[in-house]
Design an enzyme around this catalytic site. Structure first.
Site, PDB file in Angstrom:
ATOM      1  N   HIS A   1      23.727   4.523  -7.214  1.00 57.02           N
ATOM      2  CA  HIS A   1      23.500   4.931  -8.494  1.00 57.02           C
ATOM      3  C   HIS A   1      24.738   5.236  -9.430  1.00 57.02           C
ATOM      4  O   HIS A   1      24.914   4.665 -10.379  1.00 57.02           O
ATOM      5  CB  HIS A   1      22.599   6.118  -8.533  1.00 57.02           C
ATOM      6  CG  HIS A   1      21.119   5.793  -8.087  1.00 57.02           C
ATOM      7  ND1 HIS A   1      20.603   4.438  -8.009  1.00 57.02           N
ATOM      8  CD2 HIS A   1      20.236   6.459  -7.224  1.00 57.02           C
ATOM      9  CE1 HIS A   1      19.622   4.473  -7.418  1.00 57.02           C
ATOM     10  NE2 HIS A   1      19.054   5.693  -6.906  1.00 57.02           N
TER      11      HIS A   1
ATOM     12  N   THR B   1       0.990  -1.224   0.015  1.00 55.07           N
ATOM     13  CA  THR B   1      -0.109  -0.259  -0.033  1.00 55.07           C
ATOM     14  C   THR B   1       0.787   1.302  -0.036  1.00 55.07           C
ATOM     15  O   THR B   1       0.317   2.211   0.109  1.00 55.07           O
ATOM     16  CB  THR B   1      -0.918  -0.049   1.382  1.00 55.07           C
ATOM     17  OG1 THR B   1      -0.042   0.015   2.505  1.00 55.07           O
ATOM     18  CG2 THR B   1      -1.873  -1.432   1.228  1.00 55.07           C
ATOM     19  N   GLY B   2       2.082   0.910  -0.110  1.00 57.64           N
ATOM     20  CA  GLY B   2       3.088   2.309   0.088  1.00 57.64           C
ATOM     21  C   GLY B   2       3.363   2.770  -1.263  1.00 57.64           C
ATOM     22  O   GLY B   2       2.646   2.688  -2.238  1.00 57.64           O
ATOM     23  N   ASP B   3       4.244   4.120  -1.159  1.00 56.83           N
ATOM     24  CA  ASP B   3       4.340   4.795  -2.559  1.00 56.83           C
ATOM     25  C   ASP B   3       5.005   4.065  -3.512  1.00 56.83           C
ATOM     26  O   ASP B   3       4.583   4.311  -4.742  1.00 56.83           O
ATOM     27  CB  ASP B   3       5.023   6.026  -1.886  1.00 56.83           C
ATOM     28  CG  ASP B   3       4.930   7.216  -3.143  1.00 56.83           C
ATOM     29  OD1 ASP B   3       3.921   7.566  -3.529  1.00 56.83           O
ATOM     30  OD2 ASP B   3       6.043   7.653  -3.520  1.00 56.83           O
TER      31      ASP B   3
ATOM     32  N   LYS C   1      17.139  -0.179  -2.008  1.00 57.22           N
ATOM     33  CA  LYS C   1      17.987   0.559  -1.160  1.00 57.22           C
ATOM     34  C   LYS C   1      17.396   1.397  -0.425  1.00 57.22           C
ATOM     35  O   LYS C   1      16.193   1.691  -0.550  1.00 57.22           O
ATOM     36  CB  LYS C   1      18.896   1.136  -2.282  1.00 57.22           C
ATOM     37  CG  LYS C   1      18.361   2.622  -2.625  1.00 57.22           C
ATOM     38  CD  LYS C   1      19.202   3.410  -3.401  1.00 57.22           C
ATOM     39  CE  LYS C   1      18.648   4.714  -3.901  1.00 57.22           C
ATOM     40  NZ  LYS C   1      18.481   5.637  -2.640  1.00 57.22           N
TER      41      LYS C   1
ATOM     42  N   ASP D   1      22.843   8.416  -0.544  1.00 59.56           N
ATOM     43  CA  ASP D   1      21.614   8.168  -1.186  1.00 59.56           C
ATOM     44  C   ASP D   1      21.746   8.002  -2.651  1.00 59.56           C
ATOM     45  O   ASP D   1      21.221   7.270  -3.193  1.00 59.56           O
ATOM     46  CB  ASP D   1      20.622   9.467  -0.989  1.00 59.56           C
ATOM     47  CG  ASP D   1      19.137   9.355  -1.548  1.00 59.56           C
ATOM     48  OD1 ASP D   1      18.589   8.250  -0.879  1.00 59.56           O
ATOM     49  OD2 ASP D   1      18.814  10.203  -2.251  1.00 59.56           O
TER      50      ASP D   1
ATOM     51  N   HIS E   1      17.068   0.844  -9.720  1.00 61.58           N
ATOM     52  CA  HIS E   1      16.360   1.070 -10.735  1.00 61.58           C
ATOM     53  C   HIS E   1      17.083   1.734 -12.030  1.00 61.58           C
ATOM     54  O   HIS E   1      16.787   1.606 -13.154  1.00 61.58           O
ATOM     55  CB  HIS E   1      15.084   1.862 -10.399  1.00 61.58           C
ATOM     56  CG  HIS E   1      15.296   3.209 -10.035  1.00 61.58           C
ATOM     57  ND1 HIS E   1      15.656   3.717  -8.713  1.00 61.58           N
ATOM     58  CD2 HIS E   1      15.170   4.502 -10.898  1.00 61.58           C
ATOM     59  CE1 HIS E   1      15.882   5.092  -8.832  1.00 61.58           C
ATOM     60  NE2 HIS E   1      15.809   5.729  -9.967  1.00 61.58           N
TER      61      HIS E   1
END
Length: 489
Positions: A243, A19-21, A151, A238, A181
């Site tokens: 990435h 149900t998350g974003d 991550k 982050d 991603h």
């Protein structure tokens, strides 16, 4: 051009945090597109699991709203929408309650070795270990079940090791999928095709011909609702640790013997291990966006006037091996910058001798730019003669292959990265996923930089929102006689 679709076998996919974003914005739309395009069979089952108390019909309504919001109207086919929603089920689950796990086991049934089964952990990392343990204890995965984790893969090297060990107690490394991603983007995969499927560039892909490499991931947004989380992380953890270092690895790695998951990941690991230590004071710039007209500062966004967390990082790295000796790799990422852009730019050296010393106009460097967003594609900057009878006048020009134009004629939609990555999980292909030793090697390189910042205790340099970052980042390049490429949409 028509995209070739290779269907996958019927599968079971359990999405924790359904149900998350992330599930609403990415996972459910990605699965819908795969069913609509004929890759995901209608016999597949997607089981949502979250603490929210709802039944299967309630989850289908939530999924329908997500499709309406995040799938383009032109791609939202009513029949495909109906068939996709029919594949969904839901189990309310509190990971600490035995009865909830029994309900999930009853819904899934016994593992079938002929039917792939995957568990997607779209939850906070602190739950990874306990969920993996519960899956194993309940016998839900069987011998071939796969687990997918998002991550951050740890906060530093010790926490990354602890996370890897926690997962390894219940799943073999060959069944753990650490998802980044960025690696699922078409252009990133085309980087490998460009290098290893063509004879044109690979002979030039070395220190003899490459002057430097720039990797930029720029965002126009601030931290927004992620403020409390982001302030404990920062741009280095982050973005750079995962990435940007992954993009560097794919750019710098040696050709693998075969396009097999561990062959590719072995070569990426060699790059990480070949990264030279950096001087945090000389080779790294930290920045933090200030306030602007109608724009709050980073400190205001996170609610801490004394915060020392960076929203921008620029650094110079060197890969110490024969191929790249002496070639700097410049990495840059930040929030509240001039435009949203992600790009790998390989700048080649000038010709060893110019016969055009008296020619008018100007020559430009040859730059191969691989753009990940917003418009995926590849451009090659060339120097050509300016048309017309005005003598030999030189001018820069670009050879442009924007994928949406070159490959998208006839209505081909460029798939989202999550579409490919989720299907790779079902197929059991780990090529585009990070291995545990890769994660640890990246942290081993990043941790000393962060430790040096913390020891000095300096605040990041302020930069104006809508700019290219702090002035010190420009100087990082200027000292080397180079310039950053323009950040542009």
């Amino acid at each position: 051009m028509v995209a070739r679709v290779v269907p996958v076998a019927p599968f079971d996919l359990v999405v924790f945090g359904a149900t998350g974003d992330l599930a609403r914005r990415k996972l459910l739309p990605a699965l819908y597109h795969r069913l609509h395009d004929g890759q995901m069979p209608i016999e597949a089952r997607v089981i949502g699991a979250a603490r929210a108390q709802m039944d299967a019909e309630g989850f289908r309504r939530l999924a329908a709203e997500a499709l309406d919001e995040f799938v383009a109207p032109a791609d939202l086919d009513p029949d495909s929408r109906r068939r996709f929603l029919a594949t969904l089920d839901y189990v309310p689950l509190d990971v600490t309650k035995d009865d909830d796990w029994q309900a999930l086991a009853d819904t899934l049934g016994a593992p079938d070795p002929e039917r792939p089964r995957a568990f997607y952990l779209s939850v906070a990392p602190r739950f990874f270990g306990v969920i993996a343990e519960r899956i194993a204890a309940a016998g839900l995965a069987g011998a071939h079940g796969r687990i997918v984790v998002e991550k951050p893969f740890g906060h530093d090297l010790p926490s990354a090791r602890a996370l890897n060990q926690s997962l390894a107690r219940h799943f073999d490394e060959g069944r753990i999928y650490r998802i980044d991603h960025y690696l699922g983007k078409e252009t990133v995969q085309n980087l490998m095709a460009l290098r290893f499927a063509n004879a044109l560039f690979e002979p030039l892909w070395n220190a003899h011909h490459v002057d430097h490499v720039q990797i930029t991931v720029a965002e126009t947004v601030g931290v927004g609702g992620r403020g409390p989380y982001y302030d404990g992380v920062g741009a280095m953890r982050d973005m750079v640790q995962n990435h940007l270092l992954q993009l560097l690895c794919l750019t710098a790695m040696e050709p693998p013997a075969r396009l097999r998951p561990d062959d590719v990941r072995d070569e990426k690991l060699k790059v990480l291990r070949a990264l030279a230590p950096v001087d945090a004071a000389r080779d790294v710039v930290r920045g933090q966006y200030g306030a602007g007209p109608g724009v709050a500062s980073y400190a205001d966004d996170v609610g801490d006037a004394d915060t020392r967390t960076e929203s921008f990082v620029a650094l110079r790295a060197h890969v110490e091996n024969w191929r790249w000796s002496g070639v700097p790799f410049y990495l840059r990422t930040g929030k509240r910058l001039r435009a949203r852009m992600s790009e790998i730019a390989v700048a080649f050296k000038d010709p060893p001798h110019s016969i055009f010393a008296g020619a008018g106009g100007r020559a430009g460097a040859n730059v191969l730019a691989i753009r990940l967003q917003p418009d995926e594609g590849i451009t090659l900057s060339m120097t050509v003669k300016d048309p017309g009878p005005g003598g030999m006048r030189l001018t820069p020009a670009e050879l442009d292959m924007t994928f949406a134009e070159q490959l998208g004629g006839g209505g081909l939609r460029m798939p989202d990265a999550y579409e490919r990555l989720v299907m790779d999980v079902i197929r059991g292909d780990q090529t585009l996923f990070m291995r545990g030793d890769e994660v640890e090697a990246a942290w081993r390189w990043v941790d000393p930089i962060i430790a040096a910042w913390e020891e000095r205790g300096e605040r990041p340099a302020l930069y104006d929102p809508g700019s290219s970052g702090p002035e010190d980042a420009l100087m990082l390049m200027h000292r080397d006689g180079r310039r950053w490429r323009e950040i542009s949409a």
